[in-house]
Design a protein around this motif. Sequence first.
Motif, PDB file in Angstrom:
ATOM      1  N   LYS A 104       7.786 -23.069 -13.898  1.00 39.55           N
ATOM      2  CA  LYS A 104       8.186 -21.677 -13.663  1.00 39.55           C
ATOM      3  C   LYS A 104       8.657 -21.032 -14.972  1.00 39.55           C
ATOM      4  O   LYS A 104       8.332 -19.873 -15.261  1.00 39.55           O
ATOM      5  CB  LYS A 104       9.287 -21.612 -12.605  1.00 39.55           C
ATOM      6  CG  LYS A 104       8.801 -21.914 -11.197  1.00 39.55           C
ATOM      7  CD  LYS A 104       9.923 -21.760 -10.176  1.00 39.55           C
ATOM      8  CE  LYS A 104       9.420 -22.012  -8.762  1.00 39.55           C
ATOM      9  NZ  LYS A 104      10.478 -21.864  -7.748  1.00 39.55           N
ATOM     10  N   GLU A 105       9.418 -21.780 -15.749  1.00 41.63           N
ATOM     11  CA  GLU A 105       9.880 -21.265 -17.053  1.00 41.63           C
ATOM     12  C   GLU A 105       8.702 -20.994 -17.972  1.00 41.63           C
ATOM     13  O   GLU A 105       8.695 -20.018 -18.724  1.00 41.63           O
ATOM     14  CB  GLU A 105      10.857 -22.256 -17.706  1.00 41.63           C
ATOM     15  CG  GLU A 105      12.241 -22.280 -17.094  1.00 41.63           C
ATOM     16  CD  GLU A 105      12.903 -20.899 -17.059  1.00 41.63           C
ATOM     17  OE1 GLU A 105      12.913 -20.212 -18.101  1.00 41.63           O
ATOM     18  OE2 GLU A 105      13.401 -20.506 -15.973  1.00 41.63           O
ATOM     19  N   HIS A 106       7.706 -21.883 -17.901  1.00 39.85           N
ATOM     20  CA  HIS A 106       6.503 -21.709 -18.726  1.00 39.85           C
ATOM     21  C   HIS A 106       5.783 -20.412 -18.351  1.00 39.85           C
ATOM     22  O   HIS A 106       5.326 -19.661 -19.222  1.00 39.85           O
ATOM     23  CB  HIS A 106       5.579 -22.921 -18.549  1.00 39.85           C
ATOM     24  CG  HIS A 106       4.549 -23.046 -19.613  1.00 39.85           C
ATOM     25  ND1 HIS A 106       3.377 -23.754 -19.456  1.00 39.85           N
ATOM     26  CD2 HIS A 106       4.488 -22.550 -20.881  1.00 39.85           C
ATOM     27  CE1 HIS A 106       2.650 -23.681 -20.554  1.00 39.85           C
ATOM     28  NE2 HIS A 106       3.301 -22.963 -21.434  1.00 39.85           N
ATOM     29  N   LYS A 161       7.164 -17.763 -17.057  1.00 34.30           N
ATOM     30  CA  LYS A 161       7.994 -16.654 -17.539  1.00 34.30           C
ATOM     31  C   LYS A 161       7.754 -16.397 -19.025  1.00 34.30           C
ATOM     32  O   LYS A 161       7.636 -15.246 -19.463  1.00 34.30           O
ATOM     33  CB  LYS A 161       9.475 -16.950 -17.296  1.00 34.30           C
ATOM     34  CG  LYS A 161       9.883 -16.962 -15.842  1.00 34.30           C
ATOM     35  CD  LYS A 161      11.365 -17.341 -15.736  1.00 34.30           C
ATOM     36  CE  LYS A 161      11.782 -17.578 -14.305  1.00 34.30           C
ATOM     37  NZ  LYS A 161      13.186 -18.042 -14.214  1.00 34.30           N
ATOM     38  N   GLU A 162       7.690 -17.475 -19.803  1.00 30.71           N
ATOM     39  CA  GLU A 162       7.468 -17.337 -21.253  1.00 30.71           C
ATOM     40  C   GLU A 162       6.143 -16.646 -21.536  1.00 30.71           C
ATOM     41  O   GLU A 162       6.059 -15.765 -22.400  1.00 30.71           O
ATOM     42  CB  GLU A 162       7.493 -18.723 -21.917  1.00 30.71           C
ATOM     43  CG  GLU A 162       8.881 -19.348 -21.974  1.00 30.71           C
ATOM     44  CD  GLU A 162       8.823 -20.832 -22.298  1.00 30.71           C
ATOM     45  OE1 GLU A 162       7.732 -21.334 -22.690  1.00 30.71           O
ATOM     46  OE2 GLU A 162       9.868 -21.505 -22.147  1.00 30.71           O
ATOM     47  N   ASP A 182      12.364 -12.716  -9.949  1.00 25.98           N
ATOM     48  CA  ASP A 182      12.163 -13.114 -11.350  1.00 25.98           C
ATOM     49  C   ASP A 182      11.241 -12.137 -12.072  1.00 25.98           C
ATOM     50  O   ASP A 182      11.470 -11.795 -13.233  1.00 25.98           O
ATOM     51  CB  ASP A 182      11.572 -14.531 -11.425  1.00 25.98           C
ATOM     52  CG  ASP A 182      12.627 -15.607 -11.182  1.00 25.98           C
ATOM     53  OD1 ASP A 182      13.816 -15.253 -11.076  1.00 25.98           O
ATOM     54  OD2 ASP A 182      12.248 -16.798 -11.094  1.00 25.98           O
TER      55      ASP A 182
END
Length: 262
Positions: free
Chosen positions: A106-108, A110-111, A137
């Motif tokens: 999920k962080e990937h 977002k980035e 998000d």
Amino acid sequence: MIFDTHCHLNDEALYHRIDEVMENAKKVGVNKFLVVGWDKESSLLAIDIAHQYPECYAAIGFHPCNIEGVSEEDFLDVMSHLDDPKVVALGEIGLDYHWVQDPILKEHQKEWFIKQIKYANLHQKPISIHNREAFADCLNILKENRPLYSGVMHCYSGSVELLKDVLDLGLYIGLDGPVTFTNAKTPKEVAQDVPLDKLVVETDSPYLSPHPLRGTVNEPKNIALIIDEIARVRQQSKKHIIDALYKNSCRLFGIENEENHQ
């Protein structure tokens, strides 16, 4: 004149018979198509289609489900085409948590989303935003990394209450086949409440076929069913809706509106 602002004529389901698909769409009044990429190959094909067909334009970028394993070289190769006059948007980009539970993945996403918003701003392009089961998000990222040249919430799936947050960012609302589904209470409410000057229509073909064609391969010609339903729920004439949608689409993507020259 109708503008399908999100279709995948670069998908194999449509590309192998693209001339027939476009001819069918023109019979119901579609005279502009935004062909949207999801990875390097589809983005480059969208550009090729846009140069081959005057009525087509391209959006290029990396879909959240297609970011794993993309090299910086491939990313920059695609982004290098943002100054092509037939490339009118960066997309589709965003977040998709439907298949993803891993917080690292999920962080990937977002980035990558933030990275592509920054490129759109740098090249003065609007964005086409994919948001699936990640609304909070997605909205937070957009608020912190505001798209300076507008964009569209592709296949808007949020509530009427969340419309204001999206519109406050200067974004447009894209409505697709789901607005026609018989049990689709929320999309119909959105179609009724969204300011008409902030609305565009999309087919997302070959996906999301409208009622009564669900389960079949979608085509841009089916945009007529989406417009019919929007006109019905808004209780406005189809001509009024079509004229407004076309102006909105041309404004959003910086494309000259032929109506102004007639």
